[in-house]
Design a protein around this motif. Structure first.
Motif, PDB file in Angstrom:
ATOM      1  N   ILE A 165       0.845  -1.204   0.000  1.00  0.00           N
ATOM      2  CA  ILE A 165       0.000   0.000   0.000  1.00  0.00           C
ATOM      3  C   ILE A 165       0.873   1.244   0.000  1.00  0.00           C
ATOM      4  O   ILE A 165       0.652   2.189  -0.767  1.00  0.00           O
ATOM      5  CB  ILE A 165      -0.938   0.010   1.228  1.00  0.00           C
ATOM      6  CG1 ILE A 165      -2.029  -1.042   1.089  1.00  0.00           C
ATOM      7  CG2 ILE A 165      -1.556   1.380   1.437  1.00  0.00           C
ATOM      8  CD1 ILE A 165      -2.857  -1.229   2.352  1.00  0.00           C
ATOM      9  N   SER A 166       1.860   1.258   0.871  1.00  0.00           N
ATOM     10  CA  SER A 166       2.737   2.423   1.002  1.00  0.00           C
ATOM     11  C   SER A 166       3.527   2.676  -0.274  1.00  0.00           C
ATOM     12  O   SER A 166       3.674   3.823  -0.714  1.00  0.00           O
ATOM     13  CB  SER A 166       3.685   2.226   2.190  1.00  0.00           C
ATOM     14  OG  SER A 166       2.967   2.001   3.383  1.00  0.00           O
ATOM     15  N   LEU A 167       4.044   1.608  -0.887  1.00  0.00           N
ATOM     16  CA  LEU A 167       4.830   1.762  -2.115  1.00  0.00           C
ATOM     17  C   LEU A 167       3.964   2.226  -3.283  1.00  0.00           C
ATOM     18  O   LEU A 167       4.351   3.144  -4.027  1.00  0.00           O
ATOM     19  CB  LEU A 167       5.511   0.434  -2.469  1.00  0.00           C
ATOM     20  CG  LEU A 167       6.721   0.044  -1.621  1.00  0.00           C
ATOM     21  CD1 LEU A 167       7.188  -1.361  -1.986  1.00  0.00           C
ATOM     22  CD2 LEU A 167       7.856   1.043  -1.813  1.00  0.00           C
ATOM     23  N   SER A 168       2.805   1.609  -3.454  1.00  0.00           N
ATOM     24  CA  SER A 168       1.953   1.962  -4.590  1.00  0.00           C
ATOM     25  C   SER A 168       1.410   3.386  -4.453  1.00  0.00           C
ATOM     26  O   SER A 168       1.322   4.115  -5.444  1.00  0.00           O
ATOM     27  CB  SER A 168       0.803   0.965  -4.729  1.00  0.00           C
ATOM     28  OG  SER A 168       0.043   0.879  -3.539  1.00  0.00           O
ATOM     29  N   SER A 169       1.072   3.791  -3.234  1.00  0.00           N
ATOM     30  CA  SER A 169       0.585   5.163  -3.044  1.00  0.00           C
ATOM     31  C   SER A 169       1.717   6.174  -3.255  1.00  0.00           C
ATOM     32  O   SER A 169       1.487   7.287  -3.732  1.00  0.00           O
ATOM     33  CB  SER A 169      -0.027   5.335  -1.655  1.00  0.00           C
ATOM     34  OG  SER A 169       0.915   5.064  -0.630  1.00  0.00           O
ATOM     35  N   PHE A 170       2.953   5.772  -2.934  1.00  0.00           N
ATOM     36  CA  PHE A 170       4.095   6.651  -3.188  1.00  0.00           C
ATOM     37  C   PHE A 170       4.297   6.845  -4.684  1.00  0.00           C
ATOM     38  O   PHE A 170       4.548   7.966  -5.159  1.00  0.00           O
ATOM     39  CB  PHE A 170       5.365   6.068  -2.558  1.00  0.00           C
ATOM     40  CG  PHE A 170       6.629   6.736  -3.036  1.00  0.00           C
ATOM     41  CD1 PHE A 170       6.887   8.061  -2.739  1.00  0.00           C
ATOM     42  CD2 PHE A 170       7.553   6.031  -3.799  1.00  0.00           C
ATOM     43  CE1 PHE A 170       8.043   8.686  -3.191  1.00  0.00           C
ATOM     44  CE2 PHE A 170       8.704   6.644  -4.253  1.00  0.00           C
ATOM     45  CZ  PHE A 170       8.957   7.973  -3.950  1.00  0.00           C
ATOM     46  N   PHE A 171       4.156   5.773  -5.470  1.00  0.00           N
ATOM     47  CA  PHE A 171       4.284   5.901  -6.919  1.00  0.00           C
ATOM     48  C   PHE A 171       3.126   6.704  -7.505  1.00  0.00           C
ATOM     49  O   PHE A 171       3.292   7.383  -8.523  1.00  0.00           O
ATOM     50  CB  PHE A 171       4.369   4.521  -7.572  1.00  0.00           C
ATOM     51  CG  PHE A 171       5.719   3.886  -7.451  1.00  0.00           C
ATOM     52  CD1 PHE A 171       6.815   4.444  -8.092  1.00  0.00           C
ATOM     53  CD2 PHE A 171       5.911   2.749  -6.688  1.00  0.00           C
ATOM     54  CE1 PHE A 171       8.077   3.870  -7.977  1.00  0.00           C
ATOM     55  CE2 PHE A 171       7.157   2.175  -6.563  1.00  0.00           C
ATOM     56  CZ  PHE A 171       8.246   2.729  -7.209  1.00  0.00           C
ATOM     57  N   ALA A 172       1.965   6.618  -6.873  1.00  0.00           N
ATOM     58  CA  ALA A 172       0.852   7.484  -7.297  1.00  0.00           C
ATOM     59  C   ALA A 172       1.218   8.943  -7.081  1.00  0.00           C
ATOM     60  O   ALA A 172       0.911   9.807  -7.910  1.00  0.00           O
ATOM     61  CB  ALA A 172      -0.417   7.118  -6.530  1.00  0.00           C
ATOM     62  N   PHE A 173       1.902   9.219  -5.968  1.00  0.00           N
ATOM     63  CA  PHE A 173       2.341  10.584  -5.666  1.00  0.00           C
ATOM     64  C   PHE A 173       3.375  11.063  -6.678  1.00  0.00           C
ATOM     65  O   PHE A 173       3.334  12.220  -7.122  1.00  0.00           O
ATOM     66  CB  PHE A 173       2.918  10.642  -4.249  1.00  0.00           C
ATOM     67  CG  PHE A 173       3.600  11.942  -3.923  1.00  0.00           C
ATOM     68  CD1 PHE A 173       2.860  13.086  -3.658  1.00  0.00           C
ATOM     69  CD2 PHE A 173       4.986  12.026  -3.897  1.00  0.00           C
ATOM     70  CE1 PHE A 173       3.490  14.296  -3.367  1.00  0.00           C
ATOM     71  CE2 PHE A 173       5.624  13.218  -3.606  1.00  0.00           C
ATOM     72  CZ  PHE A 173       4.872  14.358  -3.339  1.00  0.00           C
ATOM     73  N   LEU A 174       4.303  10.177  -7.067  1.00  0.00           N
ATOM     74  CA  LEU A 174       5.286  10.552  -8.083  1.00  0.00           C
ATOM     75  C   LEU A 174       4.598  10.846  -9.415  1.00  0.00           C
ATOM     76  O   LEU A 174       5.053  11.699 -10.179  1.00  0.00           O
ATOM     77  CB  LEU A 174       6.311   9.442  -8.270  1.00  0.00           C
ATOM     78  CG  LEU A 174       7.356   9.252  -7.172  1.00  0.00           C
ATOM     79  CD1 LEU A 174       8.358   8.181  -7.585  1.00  0.00           C
ATOM     80  CD2 LEU A 174       8.088  10.549  -6.854  1.00  0.00           C
ATOM     81  N   SER A 175       3.503  10.125  -9.679  1.00  0.00           N
ATOM     82  CA  SER A 175       2.771  10.330 -10.927  1.00  0.00           C
ATOM     83  C   SER A 175       2.028  11.658 -10.920  1.00  0.00           C
ATOM     84  O   SER A 175       1.995  12.361 -11.933  1.00  0.00           O
ATOM     85  CB  SER A 175       1.775   9.187 -11.149  1.00  0.00           C
ATOM     86  OG  SER A 175       2.428   7.945 -11.154  1.00  0.00           O
ATOM     87  N   LYS A 176       1.421  11.993  -9.790  1.00  0.00           N
ATOM     88  CA  LYS A 176       0.668  13.247  -9.681  1.00  0.00           C
ATOM     89  C   LYS A 176       0.622  13.675  -8.228  1.00  0.00           C
ATOM     90  O   LYS A 176       0.239  12.889  -7.351  1.00  0.00           O
ATOM     91  CB  LYS A 176      -0.745  13.084 -10.234  1.00  0.00           C
ATOM     92  CG  LYS A 176      -1.425  14.425 -10.462  1.00  0.00           C
ATOM     93  CD  LYS A 176      -2.612  14.290 -11.372  1.00  0.00           C
ATOM     94  CE  LYS A 176      -3.117  15.667 -11.808  1.00  0.00           C
ATOM     95  NZ  LYS A 176      -2.160  16.371 -12.677  1.00  0.00           N
ATOM     96  N   GLY A 177       0.993  14.922  -7.973  1.00  0.00           N
ATOM     97  CA  GLY A 177       1.126  15.409  -6.601  1.00  0.00           C
ATOM     98  C   GLY A 177      -0.158  15.382  -5.796  1.00  0.00           C
ATOM     99  O   GLY A 177      -0.120  15.305  -4.565  1.00  0.00           O
ATOM    100  N   THR A 178      -1.334  15.444  -6.471  1.00  0.00           N
ATOM    101  CA  THR A 178      -2.596  15.403  -5.738  1.00  0.00           C
ATOM    102  C   THR A 178      -2.791  14.083  -4.990  1.00  0.00           C
ATOM    103  O   THR A 178      -3.621  14.006  -4.085  1.00  0.00           O
ATOM    104  CB  THR A 178      -3.783  15.616  -6.691  1.00  0.00           C
ATOM    105  OG1 THR A 178      -3.671  14.725  -7.796  1.00  0.00           O
ATOM    106  CG2 THR A 178      -3.830  17.045  -7.220  1.00  0.00           C
ATOM    107  N   SER A 179      -2.010  13.067  -5.339  1.00  0.00           N
ATOM    108  CA  SER A 179      -2.108  11.778  -4.643  1.00  0.00           C
ATOM    109  C   SER A 179      -1.561  11.849  -3.224  1.00  0.00           C
ATOM    110  O   SER A 179      -1.674  10.872  -2.477  1.00  0.00           O
ATOM    111  CB  SER A 179      -1.344  10.696  -5.427  1.00  0.00           C
ATOM    112  OG  SER A 179      -1.909  10.528  -6.714  1.00  0.00           O
TER     113      SER A 179
END
Length: 372
Positions: free
Chosen positions: A97-111
Motif C-alpha cells: 500500500i505504502s509503495l503503490s501510493s508513493f508511486f501514485a504521488f510521483l505520478s501526480k502530486g494530488t495523490s
C-alpha cells in the motif's frame, strides 16, 4: 522503455497508456472480488469506467493522471487485501500500500491526499500499538521522495537542482481571477472562471524562475505574498462565491479537459472542434461524459446514506479520502481532469454498498454451526 519496444512514434505512447488504463480496470474488478462482492454487482459497477469516455480519452492523450489512476487502483487493491488478511501478512500488504501510493504521488502530486487518508484511516481503524503503523505510508513517502530526488539529481537530467515550480505556484493560481467582478449578471458571474490555469500567473512565475533566476525559496515567498493579497482583498461573501465557482469547475463538468487536449493534438483542429462542440456528435459526447460522472457522484452519496450506521472500513476510508480531496481542491489550482482521482475509490465504495457475495451454503447450516 516504450521507445525501445514500440518505437519513437507517439502511437506507442498512446498504446501504452491505454494498456495501463485497461489494467487499472482489471485491478479494480479484482479489488471487488477480493472484497467478495457479488459477481453481477462487480461486473455492473465496472461498466461505469467503460462508459466514462472522458477517462478513456484522457488515456489517449498520455497524461500523468492515468499513471496516478493506475497506482491509485493498485493501492486500492492492496488496501482491500490488507482489510481481509490478518497477522504478519497484513504488514506485507501495508508495505505494498505504502509503495503503490508513493508511486501514485510521483505520478501526480494530488495523490498526497491519498497517502494522508491512508495514514489517518490506519490510525483510526487499528487498536493500541498497531495505530503506529499509520506512520508507515508517510515514512515511505518521505524516504522515497528523498531517494527519488537524489536519483534525479545524480542522473544529470537537469542542469541544476533548482528545477520544477514550487507548489506555492498552484496555491497562488487557486485564487486566480478573484474576486468575481460585481458588474456581471448572475449568469456571467456563474460562468466566471476561478482558480484554474491562468496565463498571467504562469508568466509571473516563469519570469521569476527563468528570467530573474531566483531561488525556489524566494519564488515561494513572492507567490505566497500574491496569494495573501488576493485572499485579503475579498469579503467573506466574495470568497464563498469564488470557492463555489471553483467547485463547479472541478466537479461540475464531465469533460476532464480531454476535448481541449485532443483538439489541440489533431492535424485538423477545426474539424475535431466541431465533433466535440457542435451538432449531434457534440451533444452525445458531452451527455455521456456528464451523465457518467453524475452517476458516480450519486452512487457515492447513495453508498454513504445506505451505510450511515454501519462500521464499514472501505466507506470510512473513502469518506476520509473524498473529504480531503474536496478540501484540497478548494486550496489548489483546479481543473476538471482532477476528478479522475476519485474514480477508483468511489467505484469500490459504490460496489461495497450494493451487496456482498451470496453464500452457497443454506442458512440452516450457518445456524447449526453457531449453536455448536
Amino acid at each position: 522503455m516504450v521507445n525501445l519496444f514500440l518505437g519513437n512514434g507517439f502511437g506507442g505512447i498512446v498504446i501504452t497508456f491505454l494498456a495501463i488504463y485497461v489494467l487499472s480496470i482489471v485491478l479494480l474488478f479484482c479489488t471487488m472480488r477480493a472484497l467478495k462482492l457479488d459477481n453481477w454487482i462487480s461486473l455492473i459497477i465496472i461498466q461505469l469506467l467503460l462508459i466514462s469516455i472522458q477517462v478513456t480519452f484522457h488515456a489517449a492523450i498520455a497524461y500523468t493522471d492515468i499513471l496516478a489512476f493506475f497506482f491509485t487502483s493498485l493501492t486500492v487493491y492492496c488496501f482491500a487485501r490488507y482489510l481481509v488478511t490478518h497477522g504478519k501478512l497484513q504488514f506485507f500488504w501495508l508495505g505494498l500500500i505504502s509503495l503503490s501510493s508513493f508511486f501514485a504521488f510521483l505520478s501526480k502530486g494530488t495523490s498526497l491526499v491519498l497517502i494522508i487518508a491512508l495514514s489517518i484511516f490506519i490510525f483510526v481503524y487499528n487498536q493500541r500499538i498497531k495505530k503506529l503503523t499509520g506512520f508507515i505510508p508517510i515514512l515511505v513517502l518521505l524516504l522515497g521522495n528523498f531517494g527519488w530526488t537524489q536519483a534525479i539529481n545524480y542522473s544529470g537530467v537537469y542542469v541544476d537542482t533548482n528545477y520544477g515550480q514550487p507548489n506555492t505556484h498552484y496555491v497562488m493560481m487557486g485564487l486566480s481571477n478573484t474576486p468575481i467582478p460585481d458588474n456581471l449578471s448572475a449568469r456571467e458571474a456563474a460562468n466566471w472562471s476561478v482558480g484554474t490555469y491562468a496565463a498571467k500567473d504562469q508568466d509571473y512565475s516563469w519570469n521569476l524562475f527563468y528570467n530573474r533566476h531566483l531561488s525556489k525559496s524566494a519564488i515561494t515567498q513572492k507567490q505566497i505574498a500574491v496569494y495573501k493579497q488576493r485572499l485579503l482583498a475579498m469579503t467573506p461573501v466574495q470568497l464563498c462565491d469564488a470557492l463555489n465557482n471553483k467547485v463547479s469547475v472541478a466537479w461540475g463538468s464531465g469533460d476532464l479537459k480531454t476535448s481541449f487536449s485532443l483538439i489541440r493534438g489533431t492535424h485538423n483542429q477545426e474539424r475535431t472542434n466541431k465533433i466535440f462542440s457542435e451538432g449531434v456528435s457534440g451533444l452525445v459526447i458531452y451527455l455521456i461524459m456528464t451523465v457518467s460522472q453524475l452517476i458516480l457522484y450519486l452512487g457515492v452519496i447513495m453508498a454513504l446514506i445506505k451505510s450511515w450506521n454501519k462500521k464499514e472500513p472501505i466507506l470510512l476510508f473513502g469518506s476520509i479520502f473524498l473529504s480531503g480531496y474536496f478540501a484540497f481542491l478548494l486550496l489548489w489550482e483546479v481543473n476538471p481532469r482532477y476528478a479522475i482521482g476519485i474514480f477508483p475509490i468511489a467505484l469500490i465504495m459504490i460496489g461495497k454498498s450494493l451487496g456482498q457475495q451470496t453464500s452457497s451454503k443454506p442458512m440452516i447450516e450457518k445456524e447449526s454451526s453457531l449453536e455448536e
